[in-house]
Write a protein that holds these residues in place. Structure first.
Motif, PDB file in Angstrom:
ATOM      1  N   PRO A 180      20.563  10.945  -5.847  1.00  0.00           N
ATOM      2  CA  PRO A 180      20.050   9.578  -5.963  1.00  0.00           C
ATOM      3  C   PRO A 180      21.168   8.522  -5.879  1.00  0.00           C
ATOM      4  O   PRO A 180      22.323   8.910  -5.711  1.00  0.00           O
ATOM      5  CB  PRO A 180      19.438   9.569  -7.368  1.00  0.00           C
ATOM      6  N   GLY A 181      20.788   7.281  -5.900  1.00  0.00           N
ATOM      7  CA  GLY A 181      21.778   6.191  -6.004  1.00  0.00           C
ATOM      8  C   GLY A 181      22.176   5.596  -4.674  1.00  0.00           C
ATOM      9  O   GLY A 181      23.144   4.865  -4.554  1.00  0.00           O
ATOM     10  N   GLY A 185      17.363   4.829  -2.107  1.00  0.00           N
ATOM     11  CA  GLY A 185      16.241   4.597  -3.044  1.00  0.00           C
ATOM     12  C   GLY A 185      16.305   3.258  -3.747  1.00  0.00           C
ATOM     13  O   GLY A 185      15.383   2.433  -3.579  1.00  0.00           O
ATOM     14  N   ASP A 229       5.730  -4.970   2.277  1.00  0.00           N
ATOM     15  CA  ASP A 229       6.434  -3.766   2.714  1.00  0.00           C
ATOM     16  C   ASP A 229       6.558  -3.699   4.227  1.00  0.00           C
ATOM     17  O   ASP A 229       7.016  -2.700   4.778  1.00  0.00           O
ATOM     18  CB  ASP A 229       5.684  -2.527   2.193  1.00  0.00           C
ATOM     19  N   TYR A 264      12.483  16.929  -4.127  1.00  0.00           N
ATOM     20  CA  TYR A 264      12.743  17.360  -5.507  1.00  0.00           C
ATOM     21  C   TYR A 264      12.904  18.878  -5.511  1.00  0.00           C
ATOM     22  O   TYR A 264      11.986  19.597  -5.121  1.00  0.00           O
ATOM     23  CB  TYR A 264      11.629  16.880  -6.436  1.00  0.00           C
ATOM     24  N   VAL A 310       0.873  -1.172   0.000  1.00  0.00           N
ATOM     25  CA  VAL A 310       0.000   0.000   0.000  1.00  0.00           C
ATOM     26  C   VAL A 310       0.911   1.223   0.000  1.00  0.00           C
ATOM     27  O   VAL A 310       1.603   1.488   0.982  1.00  0.00           O
ATOM     28  CB  VAL A 310      -0.906  -0.008   1.254  1.00  0.00           C
ATOM     29  N   GLN A 311       0.960   1.914  -1.106  1.00  0.00           N
ATOM     30  CA  GLN A 311       1.871   3.059  -1.277  1.00  0.00           C
ATOM     31  C   GLN A 311       1.358   4.252  -0.453  1.00  0.00           C
ATOM     32  O   GLN A 311       0.196   4.618  -0.535  1.00  0.00           O
ATOM     33  CB  GLN A 311       1.904   3.429  -2.769  1.00  0.00           C
ATOM     34  N   SER A 312       2.266   4.823   0.335  1.00  0.00           N
ATOM     35  CA  SER A 312       1.922   6.012   1.129  1.00  0.00           C
ATOM     36  C   SER A 312       2.433   7.236   0.368  1.00  0.00           C
ATOM     37  O   SER A 312       3.460   7.161  -0.286  1.00  0.00           O
ATOM     38  CB  SER A 312       2.638   5.888   2.481  1.00  0.00           C
TER      39      SER A 312
HETATM   40  N1  LIG Z   1       4.403   1.826   1.314  1.00  0.00           N
HETATM   41  C1  LIG Z   1       5.411   2.603   0.811  1.00  0.00           C
HETATM   42  N2  LIG Z   1       6.645   2.069   0.684  1.00  0.00           N
HETATM   43  C2  LIG Z   1       7.681   2.827   0.191  1.00  0.00           C
HETATM   44  O1  LIG Z   1       8.830   2.340   0.107  1.00  0.00           O
HETATM   45  C3  LIG Z   1       7.426   4.163  -0.202  1.00  0.00           C
HETATM   46  C4  LIG Z   1       6.140   4.678  -0.037  1.00  0.00           C
HETATM   47  N3  LIG Z   1       5.145   3.893   0.453  1.00  0.00           N
HETATM   48  N4  LIG Z   1       5.880   5.981  -0.360  1.00  0.00           N
HETATM   49  C5  LIG Z   1       6.886   6.818  -0.971  1.00  0.00           C
HETATM   50  C6  LIG Z   1       8.273   6.414  -0.565  1.00  0.00           C
HETATM   51  C7  LIG Z   1       9.378   6.958  -1.419  1.00  0.00           C
HETATM   52  N5  LIG Z   1      10.045   5.763  -1.927  1.00  0.00           N
HETATM   53  C8  LIG Z   1      11.136   5.790  -2.827  1.00  0.00           C
HETATM   54  C9  LIG Z   1      11.575   4.618  -3.438  1.00  0.00           C
HETATM   55  C10 LIG Z   1      12.634   4.658  -4.348  1.00  0.00           C
HETATM   56  C11 LIG Z   1      13.236   5.857  -4.667  1.00  0.00           C
HETATM   57  C12 LIG Z   1      14.353   5.887  -5.638  1.00  0.00           C
HETATM   58  O2  LIG Z   1      14.834   4.844  -6.071  1.00  0.00           O
HETATM   59  N6  LIG Z   1      14.770   7.106  -6.066  1.00  0.00           N
HETATM   60  C13 LIG Z   1      15.921   7.219  -6.985  1.00  0.00           C
HETATM   61  C14 LIG Z   1      15.937   8.610  -7.602  1.00  0.00           C
HETATM   62  C15 LIG Z   1      14.787   8.782  -8.573  1.00  0.00           C
HETATM   63  C16 LIG Z   1      14.924  10.133  -9.258  1.00  0.00           C
HETATM   64  O3  LIG Z   1      16.089  10.453  -9.620  1.00  0.00           O
HETATM   65  O4  LIG Z   1      13.902  10.804  -9.383  1.00  0.00           O
HETATM   66  C17 LIG Z   1      17.236   7.090  -6.206  1.00  0.00           C
HETATM   67  O5  LIG Z   1      17.199   7.414  -4.988  1.00  0.00           O
HETATM   68  O6  LIG Z   1      18.241   6.716  -6.848  1.00  0.00           O
HETATM   69  C18 LIG Z   1      12.810   7.015  -4.045  1.00  0.00           C
HETATM   70  C19 LIG Z   1      11.763   6.976  -3.114  1.00  0.00           C
HETATM   71  C20 LIG Z   1       9.436   4.652  -1.463  1.00  0.00           C
HETATM   72  N7  LIG Z   1       8.397   4.951  -0.723  1.00  0.00           N
END
Ligand SMILES: Nc1nc(=O)c2c([nH]1)NC[C@@H]1CN(c3ccc(C(=O)N[C@@H](CCC(=O)O)C(=O)O)cc3)C=[N+]21
Ligand SMILES: NC(=O)C1=CN([C@@H]2O[C@H](COP(=O)(O)OP(=O)(O)OC[C@H]3O[C@@H](n4cnc5c(N)ncnc54)[C@H](OP(=O)(O)O)[C@@H]3O)[C@@H](O)[C@H]2O)C=CC1
Length: 285
Positions: free
Chosen positions: A258-259, A262, A116, A233, A92-94
């Motif tokens: 990033p990297g 995430g 999750d 962002y 369930v994405q928040s």
């Molecule tokens: N139930 C739930 N589980 C989550 O894990 C969850 C959520 N809700 N709600 C939102 C947040 C945010 N989140 C991210 C996941 C991957 C990157 C990610 O991979 N970002 C890339 C950058 C992407 C870019 O450059 O725009 C990085 O960090 O390399 C970021 C943010 C998971 N979330």
């Protein structure tokens, strides 16, 4: 010299193993993702997760909530997915739409499908350090995998977690405690003087508050390990909660944004999903 904790590289290693595990299974692995389509961040992350999942052979069923979704209507949807044998894991994405009680929805997910690790049952096992296999929230678990990969010592170390969400901070606190660190959990009501004193003492700082460059190098102790969970962002560019340049030469280790965290979050979510599918097929063989 400040070494980068390369989440993208470590995530790749995890993803290769996950893809091999998926290929071993005799039935498809499917992750259902419920999300609020009005939230830009959610659409972005759901897209990223689905793309990575299919690269590893995991199918996803992305389910946008409708405009008048309520806590109850989403819980009924979760209950259908709990009962659906073709679904291995549920996320369930928040954030969900305003007024929807997220914690109730998180806890409606059956523990054996909680990809999750946000439900009360699995979070209870985590806080109880119960020695049974249960899933842990992807972000904090991904942080632990990164610390382990680089052999960062945790036993007896002073760890400071900033942010206490159910998604990150609270499970992060539990995991570091279970790893025998001495953990402080800071939040909005931690005064800036208190926060400053804890930052200066901490051997490890894990920050996820959602404020760009909230932490400066001058706040930190020489030799600290810094884990930046922040994902903000600024002018369309992903920026963390730590001023990355300012910690060079002060921190021994830091995760980039990033990297960093995430890619580890996504890799861990997909690893959790294949684990649930493996457990399920064993139980039902
Ligand atoms: N139930 C739930 N589980 C989550 O894990 C969850 C959520 N809700 N709600 C939102 C947040 C945010 N989140 C991210 C996941 C991957 C990157 C990610 O991979 N970002 C890339 C950058 C992407 C870019 O450059 O725009 C990085 O960090 O390399 C970021 C943010 C998971 N979330
Ligand atoms: N890279 C990844 O995989 C992920 C990144 N994130 C990112 O991490 C950040 C946090 O996400 P999430 O946990 O969901 O956020 P929430 O908004 O749910 O929680 C923010 C937390 O930060 C605390 N906080 C806010 N301001 C301050 C302050 N000035 N001093 C100390 N604490 C403060 C809040 O305190 P209080 O509880 O008192 O309100 C709260 O606990 C976001 O940038 C998000 O995008 C999140 C998940 C995964």
């Amino acid at each position: 010299m400040t070494e980068i904790l390369d989440g993208a590289a470590v995530a790749k290693l995890t993803n290769v193993q996950t893809a091999e595990r998926v290929a071993q299974l005799d039935k498809p692995v499917t992750l259902a993702v419920i999300y609020d389509p009005k939230n830009d961040g959610s659409r972005l992350y759901v897209g990223m997760k689905s793309k990575k999942a299919s690269a590893l052979g995991i199918q996803t069923r992305d389910i946008p909530t409708d405009a008048n979704a309520t806590t109850q209507s989403i819980i009924s949807l979760v209950e259908q997915l709990n009962a659906d044998d073709t679904i291995s894991g549920i996320l369930v994405q928040s954030p969900l739409a305003k007024g929807v009680k997220e914690r109730e929805v998180f806890s409606a997910v059956a523990p054996h499908k909680d990809a999750d690790g946000l439900g009360a049952t699995v979070q209870g096992m985590l806080f109880g350090d119960a020695p049974s296999d249960y899933t842990v929230a992807a972000t904090p678990q991904g942080v632990m995998s990164l610390l382990k990969h680089y052999d960062i010592e945790l036993t007896g170390k002073k760890a400071l977690v900033i942010g206490r969400s159910q998604l990150f901070g609270r499970p992060m606190f539990a995991l570091l405690t279970n790893a025998d660190a001495t953990v402080t959990l800071a939040h909005r009501y931690t005064s800036s003087e208190t926060l400053k004193s804890y930052l200066k003492m901490a051997d490890i700082v894990v920050v996820g508050v959602g404020i760009p460059e909230f932490i400066q190098g001058t706040d930190l102790k020489q030799g600290v390990t810094v884990i930046d969970v922040g994902m903000n962002y600024v002018d369309g560019k992903a920026v963390g909660d730590v001023d990355f340049q300012s910690v060079q030469g002060i921190a021994d280790f830091i995760t980039p944004v990033p990297g960093g965290v995430g890619p580890m979050t996504i890799a861990t979510l997909l690893e959790n999903t294949v684990t649930l599918a493996e457990n399920y097929s064993v139980k039902n063989s």
